[in-house]
Design a protein around this motif. Structure first.
Motif, short mmCIF file in Angstrom:
data_model
loop_
_atom_site.label_atom_id
_atom_site.label_comp_id
_atom_site.label_asym_id
_atom_site.label_seq_id
_atom_site.Cartn_x
_atom_site.Cartn_y
_atom_site.Cartn_z
N LEU A 521 -6.20 4.07 -5.63
CA LEU A 521 -6.10 3.79 -6.85
C LEU A 521 -6.11 2.45 -7.17
CD1 LEU A 521 -5.74 4.54 -10.08
CD2 LEU A 521 -3.23 4.60 -9.64
N VAL A 522 -5.29 1.83 -6.32
CA VAL A 522 -5.17 0.21 -6.44
C VAL A 522 -6.56 -0.45 -5.94
CG1 VAL A 522 -3.98 -1.65 -5.46
CG2 VAL A 522 -2.62 0.11 -6.19
N LEU A 569 -0.85 -5.72 -10.15
CA LEU A 569 -1.49 -4.59 -9.47
C LEU A 569 -1.43 -4.69 -8.01
CD1 LEU A 569 -3.20 -2.23 -9.58
CD2 LEU A 569 -5.25 -3.72 -9.15
N LEU A 570 -1.75 -5.49 -7.15
CA LEU A 570 -1.93 -5.50 -5.45
C LEU A 570 -0.30 -5.57 -5.11
CD1 LEU A 570 -4.58 -8.39 -5.24
CD2 LEU A 570 -4.92 -5.70 -4.91
N ALA A 571 0.39 -6.10 -5.70
CA ALA A 571 1.87 -6.01 -5.35
C ALA A 571 2.43 -4.65 -5.19
CB ALA A 571 2.76 -6.74 -6.32
N SER A 572 1.86 -3.58 -6.00
CA SER A 572 2.35 -2.09 -6.07
C SER A 572 1.95 -1.25 -4.81
CB SER A 572 1.79 -1.70 -7.47
OG SER A 572 0.49 -1.58 -7.28
N HIS A 573 1.24 -2.06 -3.98
CA HIS A 573 1.18 -1.06 -2.58
C HIS A 573 1.18 -1.99 -1.49
CE1 HIS A 573 -0.72 1.41 0.54
NE2 HIS A 573 -0.44 2.14 -0.52
N ASP A 574 1.71 -1.31 -0.36
CA ASP A 574 1.97 -2.28 0.73
C ASP A 574 0.74 -2.69 1.46
OD1 ASP A 574 5.02 -2.04 0.57
OD2 ASP A 574 5.19 -0.49 1.74
N GLY A 624 -12.35 -16.01 5.51
CA GLY A 624 -11.42 -15.05 5.52
C GLY A 624 -10.51 -14.49 4.45
N ASN A 625 -11.26 -14.63 3.24
CA ASN A 625 -10.49 -14.26 1.99
C ASN A 625 -10.19 -12.79 1.89
OD1 ASN A 625 -12.54 -12.34 0.50
ND2 ASN A 625 -13.85 -13.99 0.78
N LYS A 626 -8.91 -12.71 1.14
CA LYS A 626 -8.47 -11.53 0.92
C LYS A 626 -7.53 -11.30 -0.51
CE LYS A 626 -7.99 -10.87 5.46
NZ LYS A 626 -8.80 -11.89 6.06
N TYR A 627 -7.77 -10.00 -1.08
CA TYR A 627 -7.16 -9.62 -2.03
C TYR A 627 -5.89 -9.33 -2.02
CZ TYR A 627 -11.12 -9.58 -5.24
OH TYR A 627 -12.14 -10.02 -5.79
N TRP A 628 -5.07 -10.17 -1.78
CA TRP A 628 -3.43 -9.92 -1.29
C TRP A 628 -2.63 -10.44 -2.48
CZ3 TRP A 628 -3.53 -11.83 4.57
CH2 TRP A 628 -3.91 -10.75 5.43
N SER A 629 -1.71 -9.59 -2.80
CA SER A 629 -0.58 -10.13 -4.08
C SER A 629 0.20 -11.39 -3.23
CB SER A 629 0.34 -9.12 -4.21
OG SER A 629 1.30 -9.50 -4.90
N GLY A 630 0.01 -12.39 -4.10
CA GLY A 630 0.93 -13.70 -3.52
C GLY A 630 -0.39 -14.70 -3.36
N PHE A 680 6.69 -14.60 0.38
CA PHE A 680 6.22 -13.81 -0.42
C PHE A 680 6.60 -12.39 -0.14
CE2 PHE A 680 3.14 -17.06 -0.15
CZ PHE A 680 2.85 -17.71 -1.48
N LEU A 681 6.51 -11.38 -1.11
CA LEU A 681 6.81 -9.98 -0.79
C LEU A 681 6.39 -9.44 0.40
CD1 LEU A 681 6.17 -8.59 -4.23
CD2 LEU A 681 8.44 -9.25 -3.40
N THR A 682 7.49 -8.79 1.06
CA THR A 682 6.91 -7.75 2.10
C THR A 682 6.81 -6.33 1.82
OG1 THR A 682 8.94 -7.97 3.15
CG2 THR A 682 7.39 -9.67 3.93
N LYS A 683 7.30 -6.04 0.83
CA LYS A 683 7.32 -4.52 0.49
C LYS A 683 6.85 -4.54 -1.10
CE LYS A 683 9.23 -2.52 4.16
NZ LYS A 683 8.59 -1.79 4.85
N SER A 684 6.21 -3.40 -1.42
CA SER A 684 5.69 -3.27 -2.69
C SER A 684 6.56 -3.09 -3.72
CB SER A 684 4.71 -2.22 -2.53
OG SER A 684 5.35 -0.87 -2.32
N THR A 685 6.21 -3.52 -4.99
CA THR A 685 7.06 -3.35 -6.10
C THR A 685 6.22 -3.04 -7.32
OG1 THR A 685 8.65 -4.62 -7.53
CG2 THR A 685 6.61 -5.80 -6.79
#
Length: 711
Positions: A521-522, A569-574, A624-630, A680-685
């Motif tokens: 979903l994410v 959105l991305l922060a909602s999954h590890d 090396g781009n990434k869709y990562w929260s943070g 940065f976060l290491t666990k989803s929220t």
């Protein structure tokens, strides 16, 4: 190879799985769990396992009395790319490696690369050739760039490597090899390709050593580029090659006799004379064989894909220089550019059909599922699990797969239940994102993660584009009249994918407990919003070109708000977090200085990548781009804001876009981010379903107006 699944029934109803190796046994177990128990196993970041459908012991599904026999149509299931070691494995510890090797065995992979720790071997080998550890400090790249220093593309960048790193990685490699051998895998070890430290010239002044040309540094900076290559016809080549093979055997205690060597990967021979090429390749193989009589050369066929140097005479000279049965070629990008089809199947030399699929670990829902083989050569893993599950099954399938039926079962297994609307959604995805047949590279260049470094007046918008006819009445392709800005690759109807997202969101309450569903979903929401952002950026530029300051401000703010929302959105999954990448780098450090160095390596690889000046960005920026929260909130958003600031200032002052000032500012922003230490976060929220629904309503609800194609 084969494995057999039998049902032997007593009062305890045991299942017996037979096979010739640990890989065959575990892949047999995996097949049973999938096709009799409806289970699913993928990488942890992509949702992990779904085992809720597996019955309790004593109630397992029966196998027919005669049993089930499955045999590999081809002997090898190959895994990894030479650069996977940097884009994915750079910061892995034994715990993560152990999980990966288990996953490999379950997927039937029996021919993986095993490149970890080779720098420690090289240190010991070169010491015997009077090269000191200090001489090597400028030879090895940093931890996040080892793949390219191994291939002779660069030296020193991100280094030097601490001795503790060398020792640590060698210990890790021994564990990796031990587990691979335990499962009956055939790990592929590295061999000497001719890449040597500069100091070898001083120690052996008569050796035939050539300094190679620039590889992507901004100004041919000798600190990082222009590595040294020992000619394979020099007697020293065989000496070093033999020493390296034997030192690995001494350290590891055994070998599988298959070695990877890519002397010509992005390094063109000095002459196209077939006789010279043949002698060169023969000498390279003699270097392997002198250390191991049973050596087999496994060669990446990447150089044959695009390099015009490799015409039929040169290819034949290289391929036929090694004894029959002693060379195997990886057709590395066969799903898009199959070399076997234009080379009479590599002129009779055995080859493995490989799917490259992913560049640099970029995140994009993408695939050519109608065209898969038995070799996985992606640059980065932990993405698009459907593609790799299908790929792994090809090692055991004799007949053509009914993909519609296969995907139907895959979805049911992945989520642990049959939900008709989700099946409908995946049918759409099969015919859109996973049906890329245009033959183009899919290197993710979405605007958010790969922001254009061009004057906005050079970007062609809808008013400056001409439509051409296309065989599909629904589809139009914009013909670009300038190459100053490459529009992101798009091969499907965005409105159809948004319809699939609608179905995913509507099913949320039924699958809320499924981590595999939440990952998908994410990822799907991210995909839809990323393509919307591409269109939104073009609209900002179009408003600028029309001189509409109000609209530029309005749409710029909307774009930046979208970046912030996508970060949430991305922060909602590890599976979409920056934190684990940075923290795993720091955890391998032995002191504060190493922690600083390793974090810089990790940050640099996913942003600037290589060197830059104050006004010239790296030629590999955003590769090396990434869709990562943070990363979105902390870097991509602020960078876009700088560009929009200069758009507004240009209109307010009535002068041109200050391109050089824009570059200076965003390059400084990037360099500052590379050296920063924020955590940065290491666990989803957050609740993935609620966030996805909110963003759909905010940006995509009127999706008919967002159906567009750009190539």
């Amino acid at each position: 190879m084969l494995f057999k699944t039998y049902g032997h029934w007593s009062s305890t109803f045991t299942i017996q799985i037979s096979g010739t190796s640990g890989v065959e046994l575990l892949s047999g177990l995996h097949w049973y769990l999938k096709y009799w128990c409806g289970a699913h196993i993928s990488w942890g970041k992509t949702g992990g396992t779904q085992l809720s459908s597996v019955p309790k012991p004593g109630s397992l599904p029966r196998i027919r009395d005669a049993g089930i026999t499955m045999k590999r149509p081809t002997p090898w299931s190959y895994y990894q790319n030479a650069v996977s070691s940097s884009y994915t494995f750079a910061w892995w510890d034994w715990e993560r490696w152990e999980k990966e090797i288990d996953w490999m065995a379950l997927q039937g992979i029996n021919l993986p690369l095993a490149f970890t720790g080779q720098e420690a071997i090289w240190q010991k080998v070169f010491q015997n050739f009077n090269i000191s550890a200090r001489d090597l400090s400028d030879f090895f790249g940093g931890p996040a760039f080892l793949a390219w220093s191994r291939m002779g593309n660069l030296h020193g960048w991100g280094g030097p490597l601490p001795q503790s790193w060398l020792d640590q990685q060698l210990t890790l490699q021994k564990k990796i090899l031990g587990r691979m051998y335990e499962f009956g895998m055939t790990p592929v070890l590295p061999a000497f390709s001719g890449n040597v430290p500069a100091a070898l010239q001083r120690v052996y002044p008569s050796a035939k050593i050539t300094r190679l040309g620039n590889w992507f540094t901004v100004r041919s900076d000798p600190r990082w580029c222009c590595t040294y290559l020992l000619d394979a016809t020099d007697p020293l080549f065989i000496e070093i090659g033999r020493a390296f093979i034997r030192k690995q055997l001494e350290e590891y205690g055994r070998t599988s006799h298959i070695y990877n060597c890519d002397t010509f990967d992005e390094n063109t021979p000095p002459t196209d004379d077939p006789e010279y090429i043949s002698s060169l390749a023969a000498a390279i193989f003699r270097g392997m064989e002198s250390g191991d009589d049973d050596a087999v050369w496994l060669m990446q066929g990447w150089m044959f894909t695009d390099d015009p140097f490799w015409k039929p005479p040169q290819m034949k000279a290289l391929l036929h220089s090694v004894p029959v049965g002693k060379l195997v070629v990886l057709d590395l990008y066969a799903e898009v550019k199959p070399v076997w089809a234009t080379s009479q199947q590599f002129y009779g030399v055995p080859y493995i059909w490989c799917m490259l699929h992913n560049f640099a670990g970029n995140m994009e829902m993408y695939g050519v599922v109608d065209s898969v083989g038995v070799g996985m050569s992606m640059e980065g893993i932990e993405q698009n699990p459907i593609v790799y599950e299908l790929m792994s099954e090809m090692a055991f399938r004799q007949d053509k797969v009914d993909l519609k039926a296969w995907i139907h079962l895959y979805v049911q297994r992945r989520y642990g239940s049959l939900v008709p609307s989700i099946q409908d959604a995946w049918n759409i995805l099969y015919h859109t994102v996973y049906n890329c047949t245009d033959g183009l590279n899919d290197k993710n260049r979405d605007v958010i993660v790969s922001f254009p470094d061009v004057d906005p007046n050079s970007i062609y918008t809808s008013a400056q584009l001409t439509l051409s006819d296309h065989s599909s009445p629904r589809r139009a392709i914009y013909e670009l009249k300038s190459d100053s800005y490459t529009h992101p690759h798009l091969w499907y109807s965005t409105s159809e994918v948004i319809r699939a997202l609608q179905l995913f969101i509507a099913t949320g309450e039924q699958l809320i407990e499924s981590d595999t569903y939440r990952y998908d979903l994410v990822d799907l929401t991210r995909q839809a919003l990323a393509k919307y952002a591409n269109q939104l950026f073009v609209k900002v530029v179009e408003a600028y070109q029309l001189g509409d300051l109000r609209v530029v401000k309005q749409l710029s703010e909307k774009f930046l708000g979208l970046v912030e929302d996508m970060d949430t959105l991305l922060a909602s999954h590890d599976g979409f977090l920056l934190g684990p990448w940075l923290e795993s780098a720091k955890q391998l450090a032995q002191n504060e200085e190493q922690k600083k160095q390793f974090e810089w390596n990790a940050r640099t690889q996913i942003t600037m990548w290589f060197d830059n000046t104050e006004e010239e960005a790296s030629l590999l920026r955003d590769y090396g781009n990434k869709y990562w929260s943070g990363l979105l909130r902390g870097y991509y958003g602020p960078r876009a804001a700088v560009y929009f600031k200069f758009l507004v200032q240009s209109l307010e002052k009535g002068d041109g876009f200050r391109l050089s000032q824009w570059r200076r500012e965003w390059i400084k922003l990037t360099n500052d981010w590379q050296s920063s230490k924020n955590v940065f976060l290491t666990k989803s929220t957050g609740n993935a379903i609620n966030i996805s629904r909110l963003l759909y309503d905010k940006y995509l609800k009127d999706h008919d107006s967002y159906d567009y194609y750009l190539n």
